[in-house]
Design an enzyme around this catalytic site. Structure first.
Site, PDB file in Angstrom:
ATOM      1  CD  GLU A 137      -2.913  -1.279   2.251  1.00 50.17           C
ATOM      2  OE1 GLU A 137      -4.092  -1.545   2.022  1.00 50.17           O
ATOM      3  OE2 GLU A 137      -2.467  -1.116   3.409  1.00 50.17           O
ATOM      4  CD  GLU A 179      -3.903  -6.713   3.124  1.00 53.67           C
ATOM      5  OE1 GLU A 179      -4.991  -6.167   3.473  1.00 53.67           O
ATOM      6  OE2 GLU A 179      -2.797  -6.172   3.259  1.00 53.67           O
TER       7      GLU A 179
END
Length: 740
Positions: free
Chosen positions: A459, A526
């Protein structure tokens, strides 16, 4: 004499000084006996009690404490390794996306907080053992959060950042006979802390072990091991070993599997680099299903032929590749049945100690027992022991670099701030530090067969810097793939990643992507967010991955363990504390608790039942006439397990029988008849087919169930009635007659 300049800590281009080159993780020993016992006379562990002083910022820290004439004997004691926040100084702080100083001080990217930025000053007095005296000596810190300056006997040695990489320094010229004073100053936040905005508790301090190493006359500085295969032939392999050596002499390389010696050869060393290769025929192949390991022993000899150093390396022969847009392990399409794992203990946070190794081993065993076959090291390098255990027990790894700048691009995507505030993007001042971090990640863990994929970070948006990091790793290593999910948010350089990686996409989203051309393999780095009563509909993802030659190749649950910490309430009672329970601000509260095991004792939560069933490699379907077995394993036949049939009537076990001949090869299907007659007694009759370990393994005892299937084979309402013919009784003088 050089001096430490704290002003540089705010400079993103200053992230290390006098740090030795990153290298693979291995221990060195002075003899074969030391190597066998694991006790080295060339090493001294400095873990234990250190002297300690705390300050809330740099201007409050004690000046000159590193000098030899400054008496630190009256200071507090602190454990090393440990976080200072778990030792009574400062407090733990849980934050997800936002930076921990948000709302406290106005800090721009690259700057550091000034009013509150805890500084930890450590001192350790030591004497070198006789076996290490007269030799060059290096010191290695396995993990310090987040920046540290180092002195020995009052002289400045060096500086480093990057909380989760190991860093070494040369102490030789600063050592003195007798007692030496080692001084370390640790800064909670440095300019590089902008790259460490992970979803975790924020700590600081020396939280992994500290070692002193003596360097003999011939010394192995670095080691790179590769197992190479030509094409699809797995009966022939080449073991390639690259050595980086200090000093001249010779090396004897011996490869063994158990007690069997595969080869033993001697090569000359002239300092610098040396490349060795040897053919290995019919190697046992490493996989999570069968983690076959060899032992490579390396003995270094000086010019006179005396043995001066011994080390070893576990070797797993395996080939991981991208072929026809599919990830293959040893020629088979792999499916990751994974979990993200933070390095975390409810007792010590991320600090490593004796009991945390026991917790780590428990995690590995729990994963194996529940059919988890892969770990993503979210979102930084974990302790060495994790990678060793994944090699030994058989778990695939996405080894992730220590990089997350979520808080800078999240506000950009929300439209609050322009792209100029996003890190790292293409900002030149951030390139060197990120290249260094990625290099450290690769160098330390490059020899682990469990590592299949390098991840650039988490991220952190996108940009040319991340692309160049990927290109650097590809130059280093053509035996693995590169992963980076962030290009989803910044698609300017899609070639940054070899894998299409998303977070929390629906099965519908994945199918739509695959329908657009199936350009490269797809994973969910994820998914199935495990907070509260969750992990439902996990089967939809695993059913998609099970489709023949599907481009979707699995995912990693977020995440493995609740991040919770033992804490006493005001009445002295212990409880599990989550974000916000320490009075910290800002915080993201109980969002720290989203695991499939509990933080308190690492026991599986009820959610784990769904994970184990969905991730099992053997699928059993009960039919009207029997049962169907689908063996999804890549390399293991069902012959490796006992097959047991159980019949339950209204939930109570009435019959149990071990079945013979339930043999299904890897990646195959087979049908078998019902093991019991159709029941006739009233009730609901359910058949369970259970596959169980035949023998003890290192992760479970004989009889442990690895897979099962269950179905109702009969529902009997009542006993069928029969037509009854009436009968008559006739009474005679001496007898009774019955008719009917």
């Amino acid at each position: 004499m050089a001096a430490f300049d704290f002003a540089k800590v705010k400079d993103p281009t200053f992230f290390k000084e006098n740090v030795l080159n990153a290298h693979a993780s291995f221990r060195t020993y002075a003899s074969r006996e030391e190597y066998r016992t694991g006790s080295s006379s060339l090493a001294l562990k400095l873990d234990g009690i250190w002297k300690f002083a705390y300050a809330k910022n740099y201007t409050s820290a004690i000046p000159g404490f590193e000098k030899t004439d400054y008496d630190c004997s009256g200071w507090d004691d602190i454990h090393v390794p440990a976080h200072i926040q778990m030792e009574g100084y400062d407090i733990p702080q849980y934050a997800n996306v936002q930076y921990p100083w948000d709302g406290r001080e106005e800090v721009q990217p690259g700057e550091i907080p000034q009013r509150f930025n805890p500084v930890a000053s450590y001192v350790k007095y030591f004497e070198l053992p006789e076996s290490m005296q007269g030799k060059p000596v290096h010191i290695e810190f396995e993990g310090v959060e987040s920046g540290m300056a180092l002195w020995l006997n009052g002289s400045y040695v060096g500086y480093t950042e990057d909380s989760f990489s190991a860093h070494a320094f040369d102490l030789t010229s600063y050592l003195q006979p007798g007692v030496n004073k080692l001084a370390v100053q640790v800064f909670k936040w440095t300019s590089s802390s902008w790259c460490e905005d992970q979803d975790f508790f924020r700590f600081s301090g020396i939280f992994r072990s500290v070692w002193l190493y003596a360097i003999p006359t011939v010394h192995l500085e670095d080691l790179s091991v590769k197992t190479l295969f030509a094409g699809d032939d797995f009966t022939h392999s080449t073991l390639e070993v690259a050595l980086q050596v200090e000093g001249k002499g010779a090396a004897r390389l011996t490869l063994r599997r158990s007690e069997l010696e595969v080869f033993s050869e001697k090569i000359a060393l002239n300092g610098g680099s040396a490349l060795f290769s040897h053919a290995v025929e019919n190697p046992y192949l490493w996989s999570a299903e069968d983690p076959a390991l060899y032992e490579l022993e390396i003995e270094l000899l000086d010019d006179a032929g005396h043995l001066v150093e011994v080390t070893g390396q576990k070797v797993g022969f395996r080939k991981f590749e991208l072929k026809n847009n599919r990830m293959l392990l040893n020629g088979k399409r792999i499916v990751f049945k994974g979990a993200n794992r933070h390095e975390f203990s409810s007792i010590t946070g991320r600090a490593v100690g004796v009991h945390t190794h026991e917790e780590l081993l428990r995690d590995i065993i729990t994963m194996k027992q529940n059919n988890i076959n892969a770990i993503r090291t979210s979102h930084y390098q974990n302790q060495d022991a994790l990678y060793d255990l994944c090699d030994e027990y058989g778990l695939y790894m996405i080894a992730e670099n220590n990089l997350e700048s979520h808080g800078t691009w999240d506000i950009h995507q929300a439209g609050i701030r322009g792209i100029e505030g996003v890190l790292p993007n293409d900002k030149p001042e951030w390139k060197a530090v990120l290249f260094d971090r990625m290099n450290s990640t690769y160098q330390r863990d490059k020899n682990h067969p469990a590592v299949l994929i390098w991840s650039l970070g988490n991220e952190s948006f996108g940009g040319e810097t991340l692309l160049q990091m990927a290109e650097m790793v590809r130059r280093f290593d053509d035996t693995r793939l590169v992963h980076y999910e962030g290009v989803v948010n910044d698609p300017r350089f899609l070639e940054t990643t070899d894998i299409e990686s998303h977070m929390y996409s629906t099965v519908k989203d994945i199918k739509e992507y695959l329908a657009q051309g199936d350009k490269r393999p797809y994973i969910e780095c994820e998914y199935s967010h495990a907070m509260g009563n969750s992990n439902g509909a996990l089967y939809k993802y695993t059913e998609l991955a099970d489709q023949k030659d599907c481009g979707y190749q699995g995912g990693f649950i977020w995440d493995y363990i609740d991040q919770s910490i033992w804490k006493k309430d005001r009445y002295g009672k212990w409880f599990q504390a989550y974000g916000g329970d320490f009075g910290e601000r800002p915080t993201d509260y109980n969002f720290s608790g989203n695991g499939i095991v509990y933080g308190s004792d690492r026991t599986p939560s009820p959610k784990m039942q769904e994970v184990k069933f969905c991730y099992q490699n053997i699928s059993v379907t009960i039919t009207a006439n029997g049962f169907h077995v689908w063996n999804k394993s890549l390399f293991t036949s069902t012959d490796a397990y006992d097959c047991v049939a159980l019949l339950h009537r209204d939930g109570k076990l009435v019959l149990e029988q071990q079945l013979e001949g339930v043999s299904v090869a890897a990646e195959s299907h087979a049908d078998f008849p019902l093991p019991f007659p159709i029941p006739v007694l009233p009730g609901e009759h359910a058949l369970t087919i259970s596959f169980r370990l035949k023998e003890d393994t290192i992760w479970a005892k004989k009889g442990h169930e690895v897979a099962f299937g269950q179905g109702v084979i009969a529902v009997v309402r009542s006993i069928p009635s029969k037509k009854v013919t009436p009968f008559t009784v006739t009474h005679g003088t001496h007898n009774i007659g019955v008719r009917g």
